[in-house]
Design an enzyme around this catalytic site. Sequence first.
Site, PDB file in Angstrom:
ATOM      1  N   ASN A  85      33.721 -76.502  76.891  1.00  0.00           N
ATOM      2  CA  ASN A  85      33.085 -77.443  75.969  1.00  0.00           C
ATOM      3  C   ASN A  85      34.079 -78.225  75.117  1.00  0.00           C
ATOM      4  OD1 ASN A  85      30.918 -75.854  76.916  1.00  0.00           O
ATOM      5  ND2 ASN A  85      29.729 -76.282  75.098  1.00  0.00           N
ATOM      6  N   VAL A  92      34.350 -82.815  72.130  1.00  0.00           N
ATOM      7  CA  VAL A  92      33.786 -81.505  71.824  1.00  0.00           C
ATOM      8  C   VAL A  92      32.298 -81.558  72.128  1.00  0.00           C
ATOM      9  CG1 VAL A  92      33.413 -79.754  70.053  1.00  0.00           C
ATOM     10  CG2 VAL A  92      35.509 -81.120  70.025  1.00  0.00           C
ATOM     11  N   CYS A  93      31.870 -80.794  73.117  1.00  0.00           N
ATOM     12  CA  CYS A  93      30.474 -80.825  73.552  1.00  0.00           C
ATOM     13  C   CYS A  93      29.655 -79.781  72.805  1.00  0.00           C
ATOM     14  CB  CYS A  93      30.384 -80.570  75.059  1.00  0.00           C
ATOM     15  SG  CYS A  93      31.103 -81.875  76.058  1.00  0.00           S
ATOM     16  N   LEU A  94      28.862 -80.253  71.852  1.00  0.00           N
ATOM     17  CA  LEU A  94      27.983 -79.382  71.076  1.00  0.00           C
ATOM     18  C   LEU A  94      26.684 -80.126  70.782  1.00  0.00           C
ATOM     19  CD1 LEU A  94      30.283 -77.740  68.349  1.00  0.00           C
ATOM     20  CD2 LEU A  94      29.088 -76.548  70.189  1.00  0.00           C
TER      21      LEU A  94
END
Length: 449
Positions: A85, A92-94
């Site tokens: 992520n 930033v994968c959130l």
Amino acid sequence: MSNQATLRITREINSIQKNHDLSIAVACNEKDVRDVKALIVGPADTPYEFGFFEFAVRFPKAYPDSPPSVTATTTNGGRCRFNPNIYSQGKVCLSILGTWRGERGEQWSSAQGLESILISIQSLMSSNPYENEPGFEHANSSEDKKNQKAYIAKIRHESLKVSIVQRLETYLGIYSDGTLADPPPLEPEDPDLDVDVEPEEENAMFEPFKDLCKRRFLWYFPSYMKAIAEVESDHHQGEKFVAMPFESPGNMMPGTFDYSSLKKRLVLIRQVIDMETARWAEEGAHLVKRESSFAASLARQRCLLVETYKTRHNLTLDIDLHTPDNPFVWILTYYGRPMTQLDGGIFRIRMSISPRHPDEQPRVVFETKLFHHRIGTDGVLCYFPKKLDELGSHVDAIIEAIEEENPPYDPRTLVNLEASRLFWGADGQGKKTYNRMLRRSVQASLEGE
């Protein structure tokens, strides 16, 4: 941006800075409060352990109705994807950031803030980061398990290399061939310049975490070396990293194992930090010679503390100077309090103070050996002053750190690995052994060992 949004961002930054969290640090650019840098220290018992991972945070004008953008900057120039992520390009994968699809209720809301974002990122740094890849729950084949082990191995290596070694080498002016940049001259170019310390150039890069990383490096140096010792035999020199199924060109972590080089570079960093600390005393001597106001202030603070500790009940502490007329190196002589584990001991403690205090915090080393979970085998003390800018608070914190008999377990504060293992071991015998070794070191202090 509205004044209300600016005030909220300022409050959030101040709140994080005041809670003394050992895993998260933030700082904003004085020219623009929306321009924030954050540092996350890798959690213990993970391949990220005690690494220094930096993120750039930019708050939008619509904050807090819209989330800030967050970019990972510890990527080795776009060559390290430290997590499924956290991409090598910095993405930033959130779901909380709106950069990843999530379940209902996981999206951003104005009730959330900077700290919740950083905690969410930190939660990605688990003992098995492979589990953050979608579909992990179905990855049960022998090949999947092999990939998980390989992924953990290369993250551990690159955490040491990129987030710790390369970062500290940059801060300390250590070139790739192991040579050092020349330190600046002790005397300013203009002898009539009325300043205590040479100011930084106006166009200097915004680097708020230099001192924090140096101090933490001193604390965690034994842990870094232990991590290498535990895994270096598993990988031969030059062995290539295994590519993961979810990695793709331009978003992966290529490289090779080279623990032999990392050990040498870690040792050199440790030596250069010690050289830097010694140079503080030389700089201090020059400031005294120039009748610096800061040098005079340090001398006054020491005199006041000497008088203060004379009135402390049941505590004897001497505060002397290592060299006459140079107030930048204090020698504390602590006498163990009666009816405590330290009763009867006499301990000499060196406190080196930077000419740039409080931007650079004091470095404290026990010159008298003391077997203690807060004191490394090299004498480095892990302690936490309540007020960073007050030297009296530092002295108080030094005493509190060594006198605390029943501290809560926190792996981020444990700098003596053997003492910590005994103190918090699974069986009661370990604690007894710890107390026995502590008392032996107290007795040895009386004998001058």
